[in-house]
Design a protein around this motif. Structure first.
Motif, PDB file in Angstrom:
ATOM      1  N   LEU A 250       6.728-104.168 -92.414  1.00 18.03           N
ATOM      2  CA  LEU A 250       7.843-103.445 -92.260  1.00 18.03           C
ATOM      3  C   LEU A 250       7.424-101.954 -91.940  1.00 18.03           C
ATOM      4  N   ASP A 251       6.413-101.372 -92.564  1.00 20.17           N
ATOM      5  CA  ASP A 251       6.257-100.032 -92.331  1.00 20.17           C
ATOM      6  C   ASP A 251       5.311 -99.913 -90.895  1.00 20.17           C
ATOM      7  N   TRP A 252       4.549-100.996 -90.602  1.00 22.82           N
ATOM      8  CA  TRP A 252       3.844-100.995 -89.488  1.00 22.82           C
ATOM      9  C   TRP A 252       5.156-101.151 -88.234  1.00 22.82           C
ATOM     10  N   ALA A 253       5.838-101.986 -88.461  1.00 26.87           N
ATOM     11  CA  ALA A 253       7.208-102.275 -87.556  1.00 26.87           C
ATOM     12  C   ALA A 253       7.818-101.137 -87.287  1.00 26.87           C
ATOM     13  N   LEU A 254       8.101-100.058 -88.193  1.00 30.38           N
ATOM     14  CA  LEU A 254       8.886 -98.986 -88.048  1.00 30.38           C
ATOM     15  C   LEU A 254       8.161 -97.809 -87.368  1.00 30.38           C
ATOM     16  N   ARG A 255       6.977 -97.921 -87.707  1.00 28.23           N
ATOM     17  CA  ARG A 255       6.141 -96.983 -86.956  1.00 28.23           C
ATOM     18  C   ARG A 255       5.846 -97.254 -85.329  1.00 28.23           C
ATOM     19  N   MET A 256       5.795 -98.582 -85.145  1.00 25.30           N
ATOM     20  CA  MET A 256       5.568 -98.978 -83.861  1.00 25.30           C
ATOM     21  C   MET A 256       7.007 -98.566 -83.027  1.00 25.30           C
ATOM     22  N   VAL A 257       8.054 -98.798 -83.681  1.00 24.38           N
ATOM     23  CA  VAL A 257       9.439 -98.746 -82.906  1.00 24.38           C
ATOM     24  C   VAL A 257       9.516 -97.091 -82.592  1.00 24.38           C
ATOM     25  N   LEU A 258       9.320 -96.153 -83.843  1.00 26.19           N
ATOM     26  CA  LEU A 258       9.003 -94.955 -83.565  1.00 26.19           C
ATOM     27  C   LEU A 258       8.491 -94.309 -82.413  1.00 26.19           C
ATOM     28  N   LEU A 259       7.218 -94.938 -82.391  1.00 24.79           N
ATOM     29  CA  LEU A 259       6.226 -94.523 -81.322  1.00 24.79           C
ATOM     30  C   LEU A 259       6.581 -94.666 -79.695  1.00 24.79           C
ATOM     31  N   VAL A 260       7.434 -95.621 -79.791  1.00 23.47           N
ATOM     32  CA  VAL A 260       8.091 -96.077 -78.268  1.00 23.47           C
ATOM     33  C   VAL A 260       9.544 -95.446 -78.374  1.00 23.47           C
ATOM     34  N   GLY A 261      10.184 -95.598 -79.189  1.00 23.67           N
ATOM     35  CA  GLY A 261      11.726 -95.247 -79.202  1.00 23.67           C
ATOM     36  C   GLY A 261      11.921 -93.996 -78.972  1.00 23.67           C
ATOM     37  N   LEU A 262      11.060 -92.986 -79.975  1.00 24.49           N
ATOM     38  CA  LEU A 262      11.520 -91.737 -79.699  1.00 24.49           C
ATOM     39  C   LEU A 262      11.400 -91.136 -78.431  1.00 24.49           C
ATOM     40  N   PRO A 263      10.093 -91.208 -77.801  1.00 24.18           N
ATOM     41  CA  PRO A 263       9.984 -90.677 -76.284  1.00 24.18           C
ATOM     42  C   PRO A 263      10.799 -91.308 -75.537  1.00 24.18           C
ATOM     43  N   ALA A 264      11.048 -92.648 -75.545  1.00 26.09           N
ATOM     44  CA  ALA A 264      12.069 -93.245 -74.504  1.00 26.09           C
ATOM     45  C   ALA A 264      13.389 -92.920 -74.737  1.00 26.09           C
ATOM     46  N   ALA A 265      13.973 -92.158 -75.662  1.00 28.04           N
ATOM     47  CA  ALA A 265      15.343 -91.851 -75.955  1.00 28.04           C
ATOM     48  C   ALA A 265      15.199 -90.498 -75.185  1.00 28.04           C
ATOM     49  N   VAL A 266      14.259 -89.831 -75.734  1.00 30.96           N
ATOM     50  CA  VAL A 266      14.228 -88.339 -74.992  1.00 30.96           C
ATOM     51  C   VAL A 266      14.263 -88.296 -73.435  1.00 30.96           C
ATOM     52  N   ALA A 267      13.468 -89.349 -72.911  1.00 29.74           N
ATOM     53  CA  ALA A 267      13.169 -89.419 -71.516  1.00 29.74           C
ATOM     54  C   ALA A 267      14.446 -89.795 -70.921  1.00 29.74           C
ATOM     55  N   LEU A 268      15.228 -90.544 -71.358  1.00 32.79           N
ATOM     56  CA  LEU A 268      16.224 -91.236 -70.805  1.00 32.79           C
ATOM     57  C   LEU A 268      17.307 -90.239 -70.828  1.00 32.79           C
ATOM     58  N   ALA A 269      17.360 -89.363 -71.829  1.00 34.94           N
ATOM     59  CA  ALA A 269      18.330 -88.206 -71.820  1.00 34.94           C
ATOM     60  C   ALA A 269      18.225 -87.215 -70.752  1.00 34.94           C
TER      61      ALA A 269
END
Length: 515
Positions: A314-333
């Motif tokens: 779970l810890d690994w999965a959360l880090r991977m999601v943040l690594l992609v999800g945070l920049p993706a959200a900022v870029a979409l905005a």
């Protein structure tokens, strides 16, 4: 070493699923570009999006949401503890019960199509022509639910046995069929939008047929049998009931957006659709991929009584999601208008439609990271066959979403609906994470503060690079498709490079992604 090897395997599997899903999403963007060019945000487009959204919503809610989260843990347990013959019997009996239920639902859906449209888009009641067209289209698209749910069933079998590429590639066929129908079948219909509905119908058969040979190679090609009192089937069905709420809250919220949007001005349904499609790109390309890959692993770790491995995954999965999800959200905005313009501002898609869709995308972008986190946090409960906690969270978030909708729709119109969905998804992700922490199932591993610092630094570098190269939206409207394609590609590539450079400068290395 075994732990590190397992994480590397998860990373490879996630990369495979992400690559296949990204291919599907890119073709999905091409599909939406074709649809936007042919139909824009017209009344016919609104009618089709409702007719497509209803079976698609039920597919996500029932097949990829509730069924997948209930079926895979039970099948993984059977694979770990029982013989192949017992696994095959579970597959056969599950296929029989699933097929029977879905056939009955499909028959009811086709017969009651106009009434279902009135339920899901009550605002169409004031436009009889649009209501009638949506009902006709739904009769064509509704059987897709049966076909794609059976496809999700075979995908669950393949994923449980570590075969992720074929299920990941399967959605490509939907986009191919819809693009072909829009380009080549529309001249043969008095109402051209019906060609798209038939494209959806054909895609259902194509996707199911594509996976069957691969399931057969495992010796698990289903021979449907109906036995109501099979223990494994009963457990799957019991798990599905709460999973309907717990896993698919974001989809229910999106559907509520559509219901309320049907009361707003013509085009609102389409504006939300185009924005939602772009906001789902990172979710589909990576969030769902990670969730798909970790569920069988979490289920095996729970069945094998390995709580440390469970938490570490779970810890690994959360880090991977943040690594992609945070920049993706900022870029979409920050790229909402350029993206909508470059992809959809052709033919019948007006400048006003672009601006309104971009405003909705900015609101959805706030919830992109939460959407992705839900996809990896929910399996943490369902791999353990925990029913009560996700249901309580789901009900809370549904109520919150309805409240946000009613508060925000009046001042912000369709944008308020998108914002409400993002806010309720944030609440959902927070409560899921808090629940896993409270019961001690997930214990964060060391290094989170440093990881967060590197992530923020990478995003800052990306934003600076994108803003430096960006052009005013008026220039985007004036450019041809070649200039738009070139410039959006430049922005995306430079943004990614700047993000990665920022991470590297702050000390993040590939080995940190494997342990």
């Amino acid at each position: 070493m075994a732990k590190e090897s397992a994480k590397a395997g998860l990373l490879r599997s996630s990369a495979v699923v992400s690559l296949m899903t990204l291919l599907s999403r890119v073709l999905g963007m091409v599909r939406d570009m074709v649809v936007a060019s042919h139909f824009g945000s017209s009344a016919a487009a609104d009618a089709f999006f409702i007719a497509f959204k209803i079976p698609n919503f039920l597919r996500r809610l029932f097949a990829e949401g509730a069924f997948a989260q209930a079926f895979v843990p039970v099948l993984s347990e059977y694979r770990t503890k029982r013989s192949l013959a017992e696994v095959k019997l579970l597959v056969d009996r599950t296929a029989g019960m699933l097929g029977l239920i879905l056939t009955l639902i499909t028959v009811v859906g086709v017969l009651a199509a106009p009434y279902i449209v009135m339920l899901f888009a009550p605002g169409f009641h004031d436009d009889p022509a649009k209501l009638e067209l949506a009902g006709e289209l739904l009769r064509i698209t509704f059987p897709y639910l049966l076909l794609i749910s059976l496809t999700a069933f075979t995908s669950g079998v393949l994923n449980t046995y570590g075969h992720f590429a074929v299920p990941g590639f399967t959605p490509v066929l939907l986009n191919v069929c819809m693009i072909a129908s829009a380009l080549f079948m529309t001249p043969y219909f008095e109402e051209p939008i019906k060609a798209l509905a038939w494209g959806v119908f054909i895609a259902g058969f194509a996707q199911l047929a594509f996976q069957m040979p691969y399931v057969a190679r495992l010796g698990l090609l289903p021979r449907p049998r109906v036995k109501r009192h099979d223990d494994g089937v009963r457990r799957i069905m019991l798990l599905m009931v709460p999973a309907l709420f717990a896993v698919s809250v974001s989809q229910i919220n999106l559907l509520l957006d559509t219901v309320l949007a049907s009361f707003l001005q013509t085009g609102s349904v389409s504006w939300l659709y185009y924005a939602d499609r772009l906001s789902e790109l990172p979710l589909g390309a990576f969030g769902i991929a990670i969730g798909t890959v970790i569920l069988p692993s979490l289920s095996r770790q729970h069945a094998g009584d390995d709580p440390r491995g469970f938490s570490s995954t779970l810890d690994w999965a959360l880090r991977m999601v943040l690594l992609v999800g945070l920049p993706a959200a900022v870029a979409l905005a920050i790229l909402a208008e350029p993206l909508i313009t470059a992809l959809f501002h052709y033919g019948a898609m007006s400048q006003e439609a672009v601006i309104q869709s971009a405003r909705a995308l900015e609101a959805y972008a706030l919830g992109v990271l939460a959407f992705m986190l839900i996809k990896v946090l929910a399996p943490g409960f369902f791999a353990r066959q925990d029913l009560k906690t996700p249901v309580r969270i789901a009900v809370t978030c549904m109520v919150a979403n309805m409240a946000f909708n009613l508060i925000l729709i009046w001042p912000l119109q369709h944008v308020g609906l998108a914002l409400a969905t993002s806010l309720s998804s944030m609440l959902n992700a927070f409560l899921l994470l808090w629940g896993l922490r409270r019961i001690g199932v997930y214990v964060p591993e060391p290094g989170w503060w440093l990881f967060g610092l590197r992530l923020v630094g990478g995003c800052v570098a990306m934003v600076v690079a994108i803003l430096w190269l960006s052009a005013p939206v008026a220039e985007w409207f004036a450019w041809g498709w070649e200039r738009r394609a070139l410039h959006i590609t430049l922005l995306v590539v430079v943004g990614i490079l700047a993000f990665v450079a920022g991470l590297l400068l702050l000390g993040l290395r590939p080995r940190h992604l494997r342990h």
